[in-house]
Scaffold this motif. Structure first.
Motif, PDB file in Angstrom:
ATOM      1  N   GLU A  90       0.815  -1.217   0.000  1.00 22.43           N
ATOM      2  CA  GLU A  90       0.000   0.000   0.000  1.00 22.43           C
ATOM      3  C   GLU A  90       0.848   1.267   0.000  1.00 22.43           C
ATOM      4  O   GLU A  90       0.458   2.299  -0.551  1.00 22.43           O
ATOM      5  CB  GLU A  90      -0.932  -0.019   1.226  1.00 22.43           C
ATOM      6  CG  GLU A  90      -1.943   1.099   1.301  1.00 22.43           C
ATOM      7  CD  GLU A  90      -1.410   2.320   2.012  1.00 22.43           C
ATOM      8  OE1 GLU A  90      -2.045   3.385   1.903  1.00 22.43           O
ATOM      9  OE2 GLU A  90      -0.354   2.223   2.682  1.00 22.43           O
ATOM     10  N   ASP A  94      -1.117   4.325  -5.405  1.00 20.14           N
ATOM     11  CA  ASP A  94      -1.842   5.583  -5.379  1.00 20.14           C
ATOM     12  C   ASP A  94      -3.272   5.381  -5.871  1.00 20.14           C
ATOM     13  O   ASP A  94      -3.630   4.307  -6.365  1.00 20.14           O
ATOM     14  CB  ASP A  94      -1.139   6.627  -6.262  1.00 20.14           C
ATOM     15  CG  ASP A  94       0.316   6.846  -5.870  1.00 20.14           C
ATOM     16  OD1 ASP A  94       0.545   7.556  -4.881  1.00 20.14           O
ATOM     17  OD2 ASP A  94       1.208   6.298  -6.553  1.00 20.14           O
ATOM     18  N   LYS A  98      -4.812   2.304  -4.073  1.00 18.59           N
ATOM     19  CA  LYS A  98      -4.600   2.493  -2.640  1.00 18.59           C
ATOM     20  C   LYS A  98      -5.907   2.340  -1.860  1.00 18.59           C
ATOM     21  O   LYS A  98      -5.982   1.609  -0.861  1.00 18.59           O
ATOM     22  CB  LYS A  98      -3.983   3.857  -2.354  1.00 18.59           C
ATOM     23  CG  LYS A  98      -3.776   4.160  -0.872  1.00 18.59           C
ATOM     24  CD  LYS A  98      -3.271   5.575  -0.658  1.00 18.59           C
ATOM     25  CE  LYS A  98      -1.818   5.690  -1.022  1.00 18.59           C
ATOM     26  NZ  LYS A  98      -0.918   5.043  -0.007  1.00 18.59           N
ATOM     27  N   SER A  99      -6.949   3.024  -2.316  1.00 17.92           N
ATOM     28  CA  SER A  99      -8.218   2.999  -1.578  1.00 17.92           C
ATOM     29  C   SER A  99      -8.818   1.596  -1.552  1.00 17.92           C
ATOM     30  O   SER A  99      -9.431   1.197  -0.556  1.00 17.92           O
ATOM     31  CB  SER A  99      -9.210   3.997  -2.179  1.00 17.92           C
ATOM     32  OG  SER A  99      -9.508   3.674  -3.525  1.00 17.92           O
ATOM     33  N   LEU A 102      -6.915  -0.494   1.085  1.00 20.06           N
ATOM     34  CA  LEU A 102      -7.366  -0.101   2.422  1.00 20.06           C
ATOM     35  C   LEU A 102      -8.747  -0.660   2.715  1.00 20.06           C
ATOM     36  O   LEU A 102      -9.035  -1.094   3.837  1.00 20.06           O
ATOM     37  CB  LEU A 102      -7.370   1.419   2.546  1.00 20.06           C
ATOM     38  CG  LEU A 102      -5.997   2.108   2.492  1.00 20.06           C
ATOM     39  CD1 LEU A 102      -6.159   3.623   2.505  1.00 20.06           C
ATOM     40  CD2 LEU A 102      -5.125   1.661   3.662  1.00 20.06           C
ATOM     41  N   SER A 103      -9.623  -0.657   1.708  1.00 19.02           N
ATOM     42  CA  SER A 103     -10.970  -1.188   1.890  1.00 19.02           C
ATOM     43  C   SER A 103     -10.930  -2.686   2.197  1.00 19.02           C
ATOM     44  O   SER A 103     -11.657  -3.169   3.073  1.00 19.02           O
ATOM     45  CB  SER A 103     -11.812  -0.924   0.642  1.00 19.02           C
ATOM     46  OG  SER A 103     -13.107  -1.479   0.780  1.00 19.02           O
ATOM     47  N   GLU A 108     -10.264   2.855   6.921  1.00 19.56           N
ATOM     48  CA  GLU A 108     -10.652   4.007   6.106  1.00 19.56           C
ATOM     49  C   GLU A 108      -9.461   4.733   5.506  1.00 19.56           C
ATOM     50  O   GLU A 108      -9.537   5.267   4.405  1.00 19.56           O
ATOM     51  CB  GLU A 108     -11.485   4.978   6.949  1.00 19.56           C
ATOM     52  CG  GLU A 108     -12.836   4.411   7.370  1.00 19.56           C
ATOM     53  CD  GLU A 108     -13.670   5.434   8.109  1.00 19.56           C
ATOM     54  OE1 GLU A 108     -13.185   6.582   8.291  1.00 19.56           O
ATOM     55  OE2 GLU A 108     -14.799   5.095   8.509  1.00 19.56           O
ATOM     56  N   ASN A 109      -8.350   4.818   6.241  1.00 14.19           N
ATOM     57  CA  ASN A 109      -7.169   5.516   5.738  1.00 14.19           C
ATOM     58  C   ASN A 109      -5.921   4.878   6.316  1.00 14.19           C
ATOM     59  O   ASN A 109      -6.000   3.977   7.169  1.00 14.19           O
ATOM     60  CB  ASN A 109      -7.229   7.008   6.087  1.00 14.19           C
ATOM     61  CG  ASN A 109      -7.363   7.243   7.579  1.00 14.19           C
ATOM     62  OD1 ASN A 109      -6.469   6.902   8.356  1.00 14.19           O
ATOM     63  ND2 ASN A 109      -8.503   7.819   7.994  1.00 14.19           N
ATOM     64  N   ASP A 110      -4.760   5.341   5.846  1.00 17.59           N
ATOM     65  CA  ASP A 110      -3.496   4.742   6.287  1.00 17.59           C
ATOM     66  C   ASP A 110      -2.764   5.603   7.300  1.00 17.59           C
ATOM     67  O   ASP A 110      -1.549   5.493   7.467  1.00 17.59           O
ATOM     68  CB  ASP A 110      -2.600   4.452   5.082  1.00 17.59           C
ATOM     69  CG  ASP A 110      -2.224   5.702   4.306  1.00 17.59           C
ATOM     70  OD1 ASP A 110      -2.695   6.804   4.669  1.00 17.59           O
ATOM     71  OD2 ASP A 110      -1.465   5.587   3.315  1.00 17.59           O
ATOM     72  N   ASP A 111      -3.505   6.466   8.017  1.00 22.10           N
ATOM     73  CA  ASP A 111      -2.864   7.395   8.949  1.00 22.10           C
ATOM     74  C   ASP A 111      -2.009   6.678   9.987  1.00 22.10           C
ATOM     75  O   ASP A 111      -0.951   7.171  10.365  1.00 22.10           O
ATOM     76  CB  ASP A 111      -3.922   8.245   9.669  1.00 22.10           C
ATOM     77  CG  ASP A 111      -4.610   9.233   8.728  1.00 22.10           C
ATOM     78  OD1 ASP A 111      -4.084   9.425   7.604  1.00 22.10           O
ATOM     79  OD2 ASP A 111      -5.648   9.795   9.108  1.00 22.10           O
TER      80      ASP A 111
END
Length: 425
Positions: A90, A94, A98-99, A102-103, A108-111
């Protein structure tokens, strides 16, 4: 037998076709030593609950889908193995690619993604380096091997692999036979000699490997007495029976029961195997939405005296995951027209890259002393030009198909999930 769980996680194999490119809360009766051992780790590491939950959810999602593909086979799958692969992948993708990843990982995000896996790596390794006599050994390692010509790997990507995943970085010549030997030696060293000659050959078009290993060694806290192991019938899903080596013990363990399942938790040090025995069938159990049940089981902290019959078993499981991941929503990574890997590498204008294969091969052996298992996950990339009585033991006879989860108790991450359909197979 050495009591070992390990997985080797092959993450990326890139090919060129023509164009070159530039139980977090234990029962109060635990010993002082065990309580101190757990608290020592708790003070240092925190684990993002959403990401850990995503690891565990994808484990059961894929376990269900593997069962649908073959409902007579023994199944073994490592959620940590696959999600470790996807998290490193990941970092190099991009856009929709990427999304979608993550899904599939149920986040929800890679924070907090890299931070969480960095904490897992350091936590696993700290457990291994503790001074306790009966410790479990959990050791994770990563490396990135890439072609030393015609390939420009983004500096930011290399920095992430090294800093967040503690990855070893190697720029190599894949045409040199020594490179294959060096990679195999690296894997063998990181897995305590259990995986040898992992790469049989390196294709002339390979440009990179991203590799992760996870090694586990542990014994049961309460080992099974070998003298109590006897031959017994195991009832298969089709109505037939087979003779198996059935282990037996009467111990006070974490126990859960409702109208659908019995569950007992068998402990190593800091790690546990949760054995889930459906009261109906595996098929009926898997048809239910078990996410809430699994959360309830995780939170269960009731210790009861359990009269347990549990079979010894040993089997391999080879899982092709590409189509499963596509069904779960990770589609763009597998198509040249939609895959976006600009954060990982630079390519020429007419060169496109995609993921071509994702598969995981695993093996497990369980006996009176403990558990030995291994998993190999491979992501290959190519490019183209262009209520009970308190003092009476509860009978739990695992003489029919059952589910098990091997869970790290502190991070709450599921290392392995599996279904035993036939221990004699």
């Amino acid at each position: 037998m050495r009591k070992t769980i390990l997985f080797v996680l092959f993450i990326i194999s890139l090919f060129i076709t023509s164009c070159t490119i530039n139980d977090s809360k234990q029962n109060e009766s635990l010993t002082v030593k065990e309580t101190f051992e757990e608290a020592k780790v708790d003070r240092i590491y925190e684990f993002n609950e959403e990401i850990i939950s995503g690891i565990n959810e994808i484990g059961f999602d894929i376990l269900n889908m593997l069962y649908e593909k073959d409902n007579n086979a023994n199944i073994l799958f490592s959620p940590v193995s696959l999600t470790s692969a996807l998290s490193m992948l990941e970092n190099g993708v991009d856009g929709d690619t990427k999304s979608e990843i993550l899904s599939v990982m149920n986040i929800e995000n890679d924070d907090n993604l890299n931070e969480t896996y960095n904490h897992l790596i350091n936590y696993y390794n700290q457990v291994s380096n503790s001074e306790f006599k009966n410790k479990s050994t959990i050791y994770m390692a990563n490396s990135f091997w890439f072609k030393n010509m015609d390939l420009i790997v983004k500096e930011g990507y290399l920095k992430t692999v090294k800093s967040s995943y503690d990855g070893d970085i190697f720029s190599v010549d894949f045409k040199d036979i020594k490179t294959k030997n060096d990679i195999n030696k690296w894997i063998e060293d990181k897995t305590n000699g259990l995986l040898k000659d992992t790469l049989k050959e390196i294709d002339s078009d390979v440009i990179a490997y991203l590799i992760n290993t996870l090694y586990f060694n542990g014994t049961w806290r309460n080992e099974f007495d070998k003298e109590l192991t006897q031959k017994a019938d195991f009832n298969l899903s089709d109505g037939d029976t087979v003779k198996v080596d059935m282990m037996h013990q009467v111990e006070r363990n974490n126990y859960y029961e409702d109208e659908n399942v019995q569950m007992v938790s068998l402990n190593y040090s800091d790690v546990s195997m949760k054995v889930i025995l459906p009261k109906t069938s595996i098929n009926q159990f898997l048809k239910n939405d078990n996410n809430e049940l699994l959360k309830t089981i995780d939170k269960s902290n009731e210790y009861k005296l359990v009269n347990l019959y549990f079979p010894k078993f040993k089997y391999d499981s080879n899982n092709d995951l590409k189509d499963i991941l596509k069904v779960l929503g990770m589609t763009s990574a597998f198509e040249f027209d939609t895959a976006e890997f600009d954060s990982m590498m630079e390519t020429t204008n007419d060169t496109r890259v995609k993921v071509s294969k994702v598969f995981q091969n695993t093996t497990i052996e369980v006996d009176e002393e403990g558990t030995e298992a291994a998993a190999v996950t491979v992501i290959e990339m190519v490019e183209e030009s262009c209520p009970d009585k308190p003092n009476e033991p509860i009978l739990m006879n695992c003489n029919k198909p059952f589910v098990f989860i091997i869970k790290d108790n502190k991070s709450n991450s599921n290392l392995f999930v599996g279904i035993v359909q036939n221990p004699a197979k």
